[in-house]
Design a protein around this motif. Structure first.
Motif, PDB file in Angstrom:
ATOM      1  N   GLN A 125       0.701  -1.132  -0.182  1.00  0.00           N
ATOM      2  CA  GLN A 125      -0.023   0.317  -0.039  1.00  0.00           C
ATOM      3  C   GLN A 125       0.815   1.430   0.106  1.00  0.00           C
ATOM      4  N   LYS A 126       2.136   1.401   1.024  1.00  0.00           N
ATOM      5  CA  LYS A 126       2.949   2.497   1.403  1.00  0.00           C
ATOM      6  C   LYS A 126       3.705   2.826  -0.537  1.00  0.00           C
ATOM      7  N   LEU A 127       3.416   1.487  -0.582  1.00  0.00           N
ATOM      8  CA  LEU A 127       4.794   1.926  -2.712  1.00  0.00           C
ATOM      9  C   LEU A 127       3.500   2.204  -3.778  1.00  0.00           C
ATOM     10  N   ARG A 128       2.275   2.008  -3.586  1.00  0.00           N
ATOM     11  CA  ARG A 128       1.348   2.398  -4.581  1.00  0.00           C
ATOM     12  C   ARG A 128       0.815   3.423  -4.537  1.00  0.00           C
ATOM     13  N   LYS A 129       1.254   3.640  -3.242  1.00  0.00           N
ATOM     14  CA  LYS A 129       0.677   5.716  -2.465  1.00  0.00           C
ATOM     15  C   LYS A 129       1.599   6.629  -3.412  1.00  0.00           C
ATOM     16  N   LEU A 130       2.880   6.103  -3.508  1.00  0.00           N
ATOM     17  CA  LEU A 130       4.168   7.199  -3.940  1.00  0.00           C
ATOM     18  C   LEU A 130       4.235   6.994  -5.430  1.00  0.00           C
ATOM     19  N   VAL A 131       3.861   5.386  -5.626  1.00  0.00           N
ATOM     20  CA  VAL A 131       3.603   5.345  -7.820  1.00  0.00           C
ATOM     21  C   VAL A 131       2.774   6.084  -7.793  1.00  0.00           C
ATOM     22  N   LEU A 132       1.371   5.899  -7.610  1.00  0.00           N
ATOM     23  CA  LEU A 132       0.124   6.224  -7.698  1.00  0.00           C
ATOM     24  C   LEU A 132       0.634   8.480  -7.719  1.00  0.00           C
ATOM     25  N   ARG A 133       1.348   8.602  -6.480  1.00  0.00           N
ATOM     26  CA  ARG A 133       1.430   9.926  -6.844  1.00  0.00           C
ATOM     27  C   ARG A 133       2.683  10.638  -8.058  1.00  0.00           C
ATOM     28  N   ALA A 134       3.478   9.890  -7.746  1.00  0.00           N
ATOM     29  CA  ALA A 134       4.236  10.208  -9.709  1.00  0.00           C
ATOM     30  C   ALA A 134       3.169   9.875 -10.413  1.00  0.00           C
ATOM     31  N   PHE A 135       2.539   9.120 -10.628  1.00  0.00           N
ATOM     32  CA  PHE A 135       1.888   8.994 -12.176  1.00  0.00           C
ATOM     33  C   PHE A 135       0.412   9.323 -12.282  1.00  0.00           C
ATOM     34  N   LEU A 179      12.114   8.683 -18.352  1.00  0.00           N
ATOM     35  CA  LEU A 179      11.726  10.913 -17.791  1.00  0.00           C
ATOM     36  C   LEU A 179      10.967  10.798 -16.520  1.00  0.00           C
ATOM     37  N   SER A 180       9.583   9.800 -16.547  1.00  0.00           N
ATOM     38  CA  SER A 180       9.029   9.716 -15.705  1.00  0.00           C
ATOM     39  C   SER A 180       9.481   9.436 -14.823  1.00  0.00           C
ATOM     40  N   ILE A 181      10.674   9.316 -14.373  1.00  0.00           N
ATOM     41  CA  ILE A 181      11.541   8.232 -13.038  1.00  0.00           C
ATOM     42  C   ILE A 181      12.630   8.794 -12.477  1.00  0.00           C
ATOM     43  N   PHE A 182      13.269   9.637 -13.316  1.00  0.00           N
ATOM     44  CA  PHE A 182      14.641  10.585 -13.349  1.00  0.00           C
ATOM     45  C   PHE A 182      14.039  12.457 -13.643  1.00  0.00           C
ATOM     46  N   GLY A 183      12.565  12.569 -13.787  1.00  0.00           N
ATOM     47  CA  GLY A 183      12.936  13.916 -14.961  1.00  0.00           C
ATOM     48  C   GLY A 183      13.872  13.757 -15.692  1.00  0.00           C
ATOM     49  N   LYS A 184      13.858  15.530 -16.003  1.00  0.00           N
ATOM     50  CA  LYS A 184      15.267  15.308 -17.409  1.00  0.00           C
ATOM     51  C   LYS A 184      16.527  14.869 -16.743  1.00  0.00           C
ATOM     52  N   ASP A 185      16.392  14.874 -15.469  1.00  0.00           N
ATOM     53  CA  ASP A 185      18.358  14.778 -15.186  1.00  0.00           C
ATOM     54  C   ASP A 185      18.792  12.840 -15.451  1.00  0.00           C
ATOM     55  N   GLU A 186      17.777  11.719 -16.612  1.00  0.00           N
ATOM     56  CA  GLU A 186      18.046  11.228 -16.679  1.00  0.00           C
ATOM     57  C   GLU A 186      19.247  11.323 -18.069  1.00  0.00           C
ATOM     58  N   ILE A 187      18.794  12.028 -18.870  1.00  0.00           N
ATOM     59  CA  ILE A 187      19.839  12.299 -19.850  1.00  0.00           C
ATOM     60  C   ILE A 187      20.859  11.689 -19.916  1.00  0.00           C
ATOM     61  N   LEU A 248      11.323   8.942  -8.772  1.00  0.00           N
ATOM     62  CA  LEU A 248      12.564   8.902  -7.584  1.00  0.00           C
ATOM     63  C   LEU A 248      11.933  10.045  -6.306  1.00  0.00           C
ATOM     64  N   ALA A 249      12.139  10.852  -7.340  1.00  0.00           N
ATOM     65  CA  ALA A 249      11.439  12.026  -5.865  1.00  0.00           C
ATOM     66  C   ALA A 249       9.779  11.445  -4.980  1.00  0.00           C
ATOM     67  N   SER A 250       9.189  10.673  -5.467  1.00  0.00           N
ATOM     68  CA  SER A 250       8.403  10.473  -4.745  1.00  0.00           C
ATOM     69  C   SER A 250       8.826   9.386  -3.681  1.00  0.00           C
ATOM     70  N   MET A 252      11.729   8.919  -2.683  1.00  0.00           N
ATOM     71  CA  MET A 252      12.551   9.623  -1.292  1.00  0.00           C
ATOM     72  C   MET A 252      12.248  10.416  -0.952  1.00  0.00           C
ATOM     73  N   GLY A 253      11.366  10.949  -1.007  1.00  0.00           N
ATOM     74  CA  GLY A 253      10.516  11.588   0.235  1.00  0.00           C
ATOM     75  C   GLY A 253      10.801  11.639   1.584  1.00  0.00           C
ATOM     76  N   GLY A 254      10.781  12.138   2.088  1.00  0.00           N
ATOM     77  CA  GLY A 254      11.238  12.024   3.828  1.00  0.00           C
ATOM     78  C   GLY A 254      10.002  11.007   4.567  1.00  0.00           C
ATOM     79  N   SER A 255       8.966  11.149   4.291  1.00  0.00           N
ATOM     80  CA  SER A 255       8.109  10.545   4.808  1.00  0.00           C
ATOM     81  C   SER A 255       7.745   8.753   4.055  1.00  0.00           C
ATOM     82  N   ALA A 256       8.472   8.660   3.278  1.00  0.00           N
ATOM     83  CA  ALA A 256       7.972   7.260   2.656  1.00  0.00           C
ATOM     84  C   ALA A 256       8.613   6.341   3.078  1.00  0.00           C
ATOM     85  N   GLY A 257      10.033   6.884   3.909  1.00  0.00           N
ATOM     86  CA  GLY A 257      10.951   5.755   4.566  1.00  0.00           C
ATOM     87  C   GLY A 257      11.419   4.527   3.736  1.00  0.00           C
TER      88      GLY A 257
END
Ligand code: HEM
Length: 462
Positions: A125-135, A179-187, A248-250, A252-257
């Motif tokens: 459930q925790k992972l799903r919240k983090l993934v859904l937040r980004a997608f 792109l969706s995982i790392f943003g523009k840094d992925e390049i 990745l930001a989702s 790495m968020g502090g509350s993600a743990g």
């Protein structure tokens, strides 16, 4: 000494025979019977019958003999296959707590044991919240112009060439996934990630033999390298402390743990879930459009009405493409990229007067439901207009259903719509060769990945 060995061998023989007898003759001592069906040969069961042909042929012949729920034995496991919408809902939605996700151990090792699809309960459930937040739409809205730049670049790289559609689409969907995982840094890391991921995938379906020179060994080495690259990206981000709006930001968020290992396993898992599925669907769409010129003409007209020139497409534009959206839905139905999914009963479960024993695999058959003539008349016909009316509940599940339903479906639809916009407004394409078959390995795919020739419209007209 020999007597002891002899007795041990005899005991092992009796145990094996007893197990086989129970499987074959349903004498588990349950109050209810096992579903009807056959288990095939010892150990291999009916694996070859299922995987050597169109799965519909296997499912349809079983269904005709036994009805919509039947037993079988594949990949070394006894299983129950279910081909009715009600049964799929029972397993995936209303009683999902009775059925856990299940994958071979070698696949878990390769993708990473902490990846979302292997789990249930709180961690899932925790992972799903983090993934859904980004997608979720709010988040991916901000990526439209970057997805568009990737689509334009991908199509340009195919101009005037004989291409293997699936191969080119895999590059496109891989780049959008990064792109969706790392943003523009992925390049910065794209080529290294690509190189490692391509080695990893080659071993995915290999025998899990970890010896020098085997595909499996090479794959596991590439996986370790991938993990090192992801670790480097995480460390760089922690140092820079800049704001990001991506998966990745989702994670790495502090509350993600989440630990770095959990983040890495899930990054690799999402690439895996995102790339071949979407690339396979795009390949099917190009095939169906090439074979249905009237539909192609109507889609092109719809897309020409939203040409934005320099300004580029907006999120609102992509939500206003009804015919193209129906083409995607109909392709999802006909092609049924994932023919079925696997679960495992966590205890003995009763369903419709049958027992599903604890430990047995349970397979909701998406493809059979999508190809049922009662639900979709003339099911083999490609007819996007059937989606002018919404399908009945639980009859259309290309992205699964319930607790593990696909969290990436909005992103998949966005990247497909954007690519189709540029493809239909600027290019013509034609199939090369006469092959019309389908490959199943593991996703349904046009034979040889659909060889095509693609040319700019103005050049094709010369
Ligand atoms: C046409 C493209 C796609 C199709 C047909 C598809 C289909 C599916 C299906 C059927 C499931 C559920 C499997 C099950 O219940 O066992 C699933 C799960 C998943 N998909 Fe997709 N998918 C697609 C694209 C994507 C994309 C683009 C992403 C990510 C960006 C993604 C990420 C995931 C993840 C992370 C899961 C696991 C969810 C969980 O276990 O909770 N998929 N997908």
């Amino acid at each position: 000494m020999y007597t002891v060995i002899g007795l041990a061998l005899f005991a092992a023989f009796v145990a094996c025979f007893h197990h086989l007898y129970k499987l074959m003759f349903n004498s588990y001592g349950f109050r209810l019977p096992l579903p009807p069906g056959t288990l095939g040969w010892p150990y291999v069961g009916e694996t070859f019958e299922l995987y050597s042909q169109d799965p519909n042929v296997f499912f349809a012949s079983k269904q005709k003999k036994y009805g919509s729920i039947f037993k079988s034995h594949i990949l070394g496991c006894p299983c129950v296959m279910m081909s009715s919408p009600a049964a799929a809902k029972f397993v995936l939605v209303t009683n999902s707590h009775l059925f856990k996700p299940t994958f071979p151990a070698s696949k878990q090792r390769m993708l990473g044991p902490e990846a979302i699809f292997f789990h249930q309960g709180q961690y899932h459930q925790k992972l799903r919240k983090l993934v859904l937040r980004a997608f979720m739409p709010e988040a991916i809205k901000t990526h439209v112009s970057d997805v568009e730049a990737i689509a334009i670049h991908s199509l340009r790289s195919c101009e005037g060439r004989l291409i293997t559609t699936f191969h080119e689409m895999k590059t496109y969907t891989f780049n959008v996934a990064l792109l969706s995982i790392f943003g523009k840094d992925e390049i910065l890391y794209r080529e290294d990630l690509k190189r490692c991921y391509y080695v990893l995938e080659q071993g995915y379906n290999s025998m899990p033999v970890n010896l020098p020179g085997t595909l499996f060994r090479k794959s596991m080495k590439a996986r370790r390298e991938l993990a090192q690259i992801v670790a480097k990206i995480i460390a760089t981000r922690r140092e820079a402390k800049a704001e990001h709006n991506d998966l990745l930001a989702s994670f790495m968020g502090g509350s993600a743990g989440l630990s770095d290992e959990q983040i890495t396993d899930n990054v690799i898992g999402v690439i895996f879930a995102a790339r071949d599925t979407t690339a396979s669907l795009l390949t099917w769409i190009l095939k169906f459009l090439a074979e249905n010129p009237t539909v192609l003409e109507a889609v092109t007209k719809e897309q020409e009405a939203v040409v934005r020139g320099e300004q580029g497409l907006s999120w609102a534009d992509t939500k206003n493409m009804p015919l193209t959206t129906r083409v995607i839905q109909e392709t999802l139905r006909v092609a049924s990229i994932l023919s079925f999914t696997f679960r495992e009963a966590v205890k003995d479960v009763e369903y419709e007067g049958y027992i599903i024993p604890k430990g047995w695999k349970v397979l909701p058959l998406f493809r059979s439901i999508h190809h049922s003539p009662d639900l979709f008349p003339e099911p083999e016909k490609f007819d996007p207009s059937r989606f002018e009316v919404s399908p009945k509940p639980n009859t259309f599940m290309p992205f699964g259903s319930g607790t593990h339903a696909c969290p990436g479906n909005e992103l998949a639809k966005l990247e497909i719509l954007v690519l189709l916009h540029h493809l239909t407004t600027k290019y013509r394409w034609s199939k090369v060769g006469t092959q019309n078959g389908i490959q199943y390995g593991p996703f349904a795919l046009p034979q040889s990945g659909l060889p095509l020739r693609l040319a700019r419209k103005e050049e094709a007209a010369v």
